[in-house]
Design a protein around this motif. Structure first.
Motif, PDB file in Angstrom:
ATOM      1  N   HIS A  74      -5.071   0.900  -3.341  1.00  0.00           N
ATOM      2  CA  HIS A  74      -4.818  -0.540  -3.295  1.00  0.00           C
ATOM      3  C   HIS A  74      -4.203  -0.949  -4.624  1.00  0.00           C
ATOM      4  CE1 HIS A  74      -7.144  -1.017   0.339  1.00  0.00           C
ATOM      5  NE2 HIS A  74      -8.181  -0.428  -0.235  1.00  0.00           N
ATOM      6  N   THR A 104      -1.106  -5.610   2.012  1.00  0.00           N
ATOM      7  CA  THR A 104      -2.433  -5.263   2.512  1.00  0.00           C
ATOM      8  C   THR A 104      -2.827  -6.146   3.690  1.00  0.00           C
ATOM      9  OG1 THR A 104      -4.706  -4.806   1.852  1.00  0.00           O
ATOM     10  CG2 THR A 104      -3.699  -6.764   0.928  1.00  0.00           C
ATOM     11  N   ARG A 161      -6.303  -8.348  -4.017  1.00  0.00           N
ATOM     12  CA  ARG A 161      -5.666  -7.163  -3.439  1.00  0.00           C
ATOM     13  C   ARG A 161      -4.424  -7.622  -2.673  1.00  0.00           C
ATOM     14  NH1 ARG A 161      -9.293  -3.866   0.529  1.00  0.00           N
ATOM     15  NH2 ARG A 161     -10.442  -3.598  -1.408  1.00  0.00           N
ATOM     16  N   GLU A 188      -0.933  -1.940  -0.574  1.00  0.00           N
ATOM     17  CA  GLU A 188      -1.587  -0.646  -0.390  1.00  0.00           C
ATOM     18  C   GLU A 188      -0.523   0.422  -0.152  1.00  0.00           C
ATOM     19  OE1 GLU A 188      -2.989  -0.856   4.210  1.00  0.00           O
ATOM     20  OE2 GLU A 188      -4.182  -2.008   2.791  1.00  0.00           O
ATOM     21  N   LYS A 198      -8.754   3.981  -2.774  1.00  0.00           N
ATOM     22  CA  LYS A 198      -9.495   3.335  -1.694  1.00  0.00           C
ATOM     23  C   LYS A 198     -10.941   3.795  -1.645  1.00  0.00           C
ATOM     24  CE  LYS A 198      -9.069   1.851   3.036  1.00  0.00           C
ATOM     25  NZ  LYS A 198      -8.315   1.918   4.255  1.00  0.00           N
TER      26      LYS A 198
END
Length: 128
Positions: A24, A56, A71, A74, A125
């Motif tokens: 991430h 994400t 976040r 990814e 992750k």
């Protein structure tokens, strides 16, 4: 990569050692992120193969070491190795401390974080 490096978005190309797995990318500085045409590019150093980075599905917000993080991206590394990290259009990324900017009275106090202070953190992750 066990450590979670913090990288300023205006830094030159960074070289990272990444294990295979999912990662991430958190934007540090606030919870309201306006990306415009800001891009992050990760390429394998040995063959210049570009790693696809996607938005994400679950943009979690958190506090890490007293800093606000969200976040945003990814990506997946198939092969362990050295990778280079590069930022495009860093000046276009806008980060505000609070995500309640849609309400006019709060918007007056929700100033953007100075662009030179915006950073990212790459998190495996499995860390979560």
């Amino acid at each position: 990569m066990k450590e979670k490096p913090i990288i300023n978005i205006h830094s030159k190309t960074q070289e990272l050692s990444l294990d295979s797995g999912k990662y991430h990318i958190n934007v540090i500085g606030g919870f309201l992120i306006k990306k415009s045409n800001f891009k992050i590019k990760i390429t394998k150093t040995s063959n210049k193969g570009e790693i696809p980075i996607k938005k994400t599905k679950f943009p979690l917000q958190s506090f890490e070491s007293g800093k606000r993080e969200k976040r945003c991206y990814e990506f997946k590394i198939i092969e362990k190795g050295k990778y280079s990290l590069e930022f495009k259009n860093s000046r276009n990324l806008i980060v505000k401390r609070s995500n309640v900017a849609i309400f006019f009275p709060f918007n007056l106090f929700n100033k953007a974080v100075p662009n030179e202070q915006i950073e990212i953190r790459i998190i495996p992750k499995s860390y979560w």
